[in-house]
Motif scaffolding. Structure first.
Motif, short mmCIF file in Angstrom:
data_model
loop_
_atom_site.label_atom_id
_atom_site.label_comp_id
_atom_site.label_asym_id
_atom_site.label_seq_id
_atom_site.Cartn_x
_atom_site.Cartn_y
_atom_site.Cartn_z
N ALA A 369 0.85 -1.20 0.00
CA ALA A 369 0.00 0.00 0.00
C ALA A 369 0.88 1.25 0.00
O ALA A 369 2.11 1.17 0.03
N VAL A 370 0.24 2.40 -0.06
CA VAL A 370 0.94 3.68 0.07
C VAL A 370 0.09 4.59 0.96
O VAL A 370 -1.13 4.46 1.03
N ASN A 371 0.77 5.48 1.66
CA ASN A 371 0.07 6.51 2.43
C ASN A 371 0.08 7.78 1.58
O ASN A 371 1.14 8.35 1.34
N VAL A 372 -1.07 8.18 1.10
CA VAL A 372 -1.17 9.26 0.11
C VAL A 372 -1.52 10.58 0.77
O VAL A 372 -2.48 10.67 1.55
N LEU A 373 -0.73 11.61 0.44
CA LEU A 373 -1.04 12.98 0.85
C LEU A 373 -1.45 13.76 -0.40
O LEU A 373 -0.74 13.74 -1.41
N LEU A 374 -2.59 14.44 -0.30
CA LEU A 374 -3.04 15.30 -1.39
C LEU A 374 -3.04 16.74 -0.88
O LEU A 374 -4.00 17.19 -0.25
N PRO A 375 -1.95 17.48 -1.12
CA PRO A 375 -1.84 18.83 -0.55
C PRO A 375 -2.97 19.76 -0.94
O PRO A 375 -3.37 20.62 -0.15
N ALA A 376 -3.49 19.63 -2.16
CA ALA A 376 -4.57 20.53 -2.59
C ALA A 376 -5.79 20.39 -1.72
O ALA A 376 -6.55 21.35 -1.53
N TRP A 377 -6.04 19.17 -1.21
CA TRP A 377 -7.21 18.92 -0.37
C TRP A 377 -6.82 18.82 1.11
O TRP A 377 -7.69 18.66 1.95
N ASP A 378 -5.52 18.86 1.39
CA ASP A 378 -5.03 18.62 2.75
C ASP A 378 -5.58 17.29 3.27
O ASP A 378 -6.04 17.18 4.40
N GLN A 379 -5.52 16.27 2.39
CA GLN A 379 -6.09 14.96 2.70
C GLN A 379 -4.97 13.94 2.83
O GLN A 379 -3.98 13.98 2.11
N LYS A 380 -5.17 12.98 3.75
CA LYS A 380 -4.19 11.92 3.97
C LYS A 380 -4.95 10.61 4.14
O LYS A 380 -5.92 10.54 4.90
N SER A 381 -4.52 9.57 3.39
CA SER A 381 -5.21 8.29 3.51
C SER A 381 -4.33 7.17 3.00
O SER A 381 -3.47 7.38 2.14
N GLY A 382 -4.55 5.96 3.54
CA GLY A 382 -3.86 4.79 3.05
C GLY A 382 -4.66 4.13 1.94
O GLY A 382 -5.89 4.09 1.99
N VAL A 383 -3.95 3.59 0.93
CA VAL A 383 -4.64 3.00 -0.22
C VAL A 383 -3.75 1.93 -0.83
O VAL A 383 -2.51 2.01 -0.75
N ASP A 384 -4.36 0.92 -1.41
CA ASP A 384 -3.61 -0.11 -2.12
C ASP A 384 -2.76 0.52 -3.21
O ASP A 384 -3.22 1.42 -3.93
N ALA A 385 -1.53 0.05 -3.36
CA ALA A 385 -0.61 0.66 -4.33
C ALA A 385 -1.15 0.57 -5.75
O ALA A 385 -1.02 1.52 -6.54
N GLY A 386 -1.76 -0.55 -6.11
CA GLY A 386 -2.32 -0.70 -7.45
C GLY A 386 -3.46 0.26 -7.71
O GLY A 386 -3.57 0.84 -8.81
N VAL A 387 -4.31 0.44 -6.71
CA VAL A 387 -5.42 1.40 -6.83
C VAL A 387 -4.87 2.81 -7.01
O VAL A 387 -5.37 3.60 -7.83
N PHE A 388 -3.83 3.14 -6.24
CA PHE A 388 -3.21 4.47 -6.34
C PHE A 388 -2.67 4.70 -7.74
O PHE A 388 -2.92 5.75 -8.35
N VAL A 389 -1.93 3.75 -8.28
CA VAL A 389 -1.36 3.90 -9.62
C VAL A 389 -2.47 4.11 -10.64
O VAL A 389 -2.40 5.00 -11.49
N ASP A 390 -3.50 3.28 -10.58
CA ASP A 390 -4.61 3.39 -11.54
C ASP A 390 -5.30 4.74 -11.45
O ASP A 390 -5.65 5.34 -12.48
#
Length: 406
Positions: A369-390
Motif C-alpha cells: 500500500a501507500v500513504n497518500v497525501l493530497l496537498p490541494a485537499w489537505d487529505q491523507k489516507s492509506g490505499v492499495d498501491a495498485g489502486v493508487f497507480v490506476d
C-alpha cells in the motif's frame, strides 16, 4: 502568497530571463517546458480533431510577403528591423497567416478541398518596448497556437461553430469558467474591405454560430478590423485585468491581397474567406494566466512532477523505487525523494506543488500500500498501491483539474 506569475515562475523554476538574452525573451526551464508541452499537446489534439492538418513554416520571409499581406504598412513600427541578405530584405514574421496563405496558394484548389484547414504552433515576433515587457504576459517572441481555415462563404457558420466547440472544450479542461464572448463588428464610419452585403452576411454568420451554441455575447460596434469581423474570448487574470485568449476572425484581406482562389463546380473562380482561429492563444500568455489562477498548483496532467514518492527510511527505498517504476511505465512523471527527515521532504514536495505525495514505510511495504497525501485537499489516507497507480493515471489521462480522493 503572491499571485504574480513572475514571482511564482521564479519560485517554482518555470522560466527565467537574463540580461544577456534580453527582455521579453524568456527561457523556458525544464518544469515550465513541461507545462507548455502539455498545453501544446492539448491544442494539437483539438486542432486535429476538427480537421486541421499540421504544417511548418519559416519564422522569417522576404519583405515582399509582408508588403503584400499589408503587415508592413500597418504594423512596421511593431516589427523588428529588416535584415539585408544577399541584396534582399528579410523580416522576422509578426504573424503566421501570410505563410499559411502561401500554403493554400502552393497549387490550384478546388471547391472539393474546402474547407482547407492548417495549423501550426508558430513563433512570431513583436518589437515591444522594454517598458511594457513583463514575465510571460508581454514578450517579444510569441509562440502561438494558430490555425487558418480557407472556406467558401456558405461554409463560414459551420466552421465558426467547430471553432467555438473546440474553445469551449479547452476552457472546460482548463477550468476557465468566467469568460466573456465579444463580437466585434463594423462601425458607422471607416473603410472596410468588400461590400456591405458581404460584411452583413459575415456578421450574421458569426451571430448565428453563437446563437446555435447558446453562447451569450456582447457586440462591440466599430471594433472589427478593416478586413473582417471577429469573435474574441475575454478572460480576467488574477489581478482583474482583461486578457484576450481565443479568437475567431474572418479575413477578406489576405485572400484579396494574395489573389487566392479556388475552382467552383461550374469551372469559374471564386475567392475563399480566411478564418483565423486561435484556441489557446499564445503559450506565454496562457501559461502566465494558469500559473496565477492555480497559484502555481497545476492540475495533475499539467504538473511538472505528478507524484513524489517518499520512503520513510533507507529500508523502504527499494519499495519506493518499485512504485516509481510502476508509475513511470504508465507515463507518469514521478521522483523518489530519499535522505533527510521525512518532514523536510514533505515540505519540499508541498512547496513544489506536487499533486500527490506517496509515503512508504513498514506497514505500506507489508500491505503493498501507500500513504497518500493530497496537498490541494489537505487529505491523507492509506490505499492499495495498485489502486493508487490506476487513479493517478486516470486523473492524468482525463485531464482532471484536481487529484481524486481515496
Amino acid at each position: 502568497m503572491s499571485l504574480d506569475h513572475r514571482v511564482l515562475g521564479r519560485e517554482l523554476e518555470l522560466f527565467a530571463t537574463t540580461p544577456v538574452v534580453g527582455a521579453g525573451l524568456p527561457l523556458w526551464l525544464p518544469d515550465g517546458a513541461i507545462i507548455r508541452t502539455e498545453l501544446e499537446k492539448l491544442a494539437a489534439e483539438e486542432a486535429a480533431g476538427s480537421g486541421c492538418r499540421g504544417v511548418y513554416t519559416p519564422v522569417l520571409a522576404k519583405k515582399e510577403l509582408y508588403e503584400r499581406s499589408g503587415h508592413w504598412s500597418k504594423f512596421s513600427e511593431d516589427m523588428f528591423p529588416e535584415m539585408k541578405i544577399g541584396g534582399e530584405s528579410f523580416l522576422l514574421r509578426p504573424a503566421n497567416c501570410p505563410h499559411h496563405a502561401q500554403i493554400f496558394a502552393a497549387r490550384g484548389r478546388s471547391y472539393r478541398e474546402l474547407p482547407f484547414r492548417v495549423r501550426e504552433r508558430g513563433s512570431m515576433f513583436r518589437s515591444e518596448l522594454s517598458g511594457v515587457l513583463g514575465g510571460l504576459s508581454r514578450v517579444r517572441q510569441i509562440n502561438l497556437d494558430d490555425a487558418h481555415v480557407f472556406c467558401s462563404p456558405a461554409q463560414v457558420q459551420a466552421e465558426v461553430m467547430v471553432a467555438l466547440d473546440a474553445i469551449e472544450r479547452c476552457y472546460s479542461i482548463l477550468g476557465i469558467s468566467d469568460r466573456e464572448y465579444r463580437l466585434s463588428i463594423r462601425g458607422a464610419e471607416g473603410q472596410y474591405l468588400r461590400s456591405d452585403n458581404q460584411w452583413a452576411d459575415a456578421e450574421d454568420q458569426l451571430r448565428r454560430a453563437l446563437a446555435e451554441r447558446s453562447i451569450t455575447y456582447v457586440e462591440a460596434k466599430g471594433e472589427a478590423a478593416f478586413y473582417g469581423p471577429k469573435i474574441d474570448v475575454q478572460v480576467l487574470d488574477a489581478h482583474g485585468r482583461e486578457e484576450t485568449l481565443s479568437t475567431v476572425l474572418l479575413d477578406f484581406n489576405q485572400p484579396e491581397r494574395f489573389e487566392l482562389e479556388y475552382t467552383v463546380e461550374d469551372g469559374s473562380k471564386a475567392r475563399p474567406i480566411m478564418i483565423h482561429r486561435g484556441l489557446l492563444g499564445s503559450m506565454e500568455r496562457m501559461t502566465a494566466l494558469l500559473i496565477e489562477r492555480f497559484e502555481g498548483r497545476a492540475p495533475p496532467w499539467l504538473a511538472p512532477n505528478q507524484v513524489s514518492v517518499l520512503p520513510i527510511c533507507d529500508e523502504h527505498v527499494a519499495a519506493a523505487e518499485e512504485l516509481r517504476c510502476r508509475l513511470a511505465d504508465r507515463g507518469v512523471r514521478v521522483v523518489v525523494a530519499s535522505g533527510g527527515s521525512l518532514g523536510r521532504r514533505i515540505r519540499e514536495a508541498r512547496t513544489h506543488r506536487d499533486p500527490s505525495i506517496a509515503v512508504i514505510g513498514d506497514s505500506e511495504m507489508r500491505d503493498a500500500a501507500v500513504n497518500v497525501l493530497l496537498p490541494a485537499w489537505d487529505q491523507k489516507s492509506g490505499v492499495d498501491a495498485g489502486v493508487f497507480v490506476d487513479q493517478v493515471v486516470s486523473d492524468i489521462s482525463s485531464r482532471s483539474l484536481t487529484p481524486s480522493g481515496y
